[in-house]
Design a protein around this motif. Structure first.
Motif, mmCIF file in Angstrom:
data_model
loop_
_atom_site.group_PDB
_atom_site.id
_atom_site.type_symbol
_atom_site.label_atom_id
_atom_site.label_comp_id
_atom_site.label_asym_id
_atom_site.label_seq_id
_atom_site.Cartn_x
_atom_site.Cartn_y
_atom_site.Cartn_z
ATOM 1 N N GLU A 41 0.828 -1.203 0.000
ATOM 2 C CA GLU A 41 0.000 0.000 0.000
ATOM 3 C C GLU A 41 0.859 1.249 0.000
ATOM 4 N N GLY A 42 1.954 1.213 0.747
ATOM 5 C CA GLY A 42 2.866 2.349 0.774
ATOM 6 C C GLY A 42 3.528 2.595 -0.571
ATOM 7 N N MET A 43 3.898 1.534 -1.244
ATOM 8 C CA MET A 43 4.503 1.681 -2.566
ATOM 9 C C MET A 43 3.478 2.219 -3.558
ATOM 10 N N LYS A 44 2.231 1.767 -3.437
ATOM 11 C CA LYS A 44 1.174 2.229 -4.327
ATOM 12 C C LYS A 44 0.873 3.710 -4.070
ATOM 13 N N ASP A 45 0.777 4.103 -2.813
ATOM 14 C CA ASP A 45 0.509 5.494 -2.461
ATOM 15 C C ASP A 45 1.675 6.393 -2.855
#
Length: 80
Positions: A41-45
């Motif tokens: 999720e952090g990489m996507k955000d």
């Protein structure tokens, strides 16, 4: 020393279960899964919020003023 057979891995798995127990292994698996999910999720955000006009360098401090107040600049001198 060749590759391990399936029976070697079964014995290793059995020993791990006996040492740690199924409850602790389940908790470790849930924690690891949550960490991987959070990382994804952090990489996507992070990829959505990037501004191509101003790429940030790794390790760059965003607020230079606050960093300047807490950083001490020193110079090492070699002994003669």
């Amino acid at each position: 020393m060749g590759s391990f057979s399936i029976w070697h891995w079964v014995v290793v798995l059995l020993i791990v279960v006996l040492v740690f127990g199924t409850k602790k292994l389940k908790n470790i698996g849930q924690d690891l899964g949550g960490a991987v999910k959070g990382f994804k999720e952090g990489m996507k955000d992070g990829s959505e919020g990037d501004n191509p006009a101003a790429p940030a360098q790794a390790g760059q401090v965003a607020h230079q003023d606050s960093a300047a107040k807490t950083t001490i600049d020193v110079e090492a001198k070699q002994k003669s």
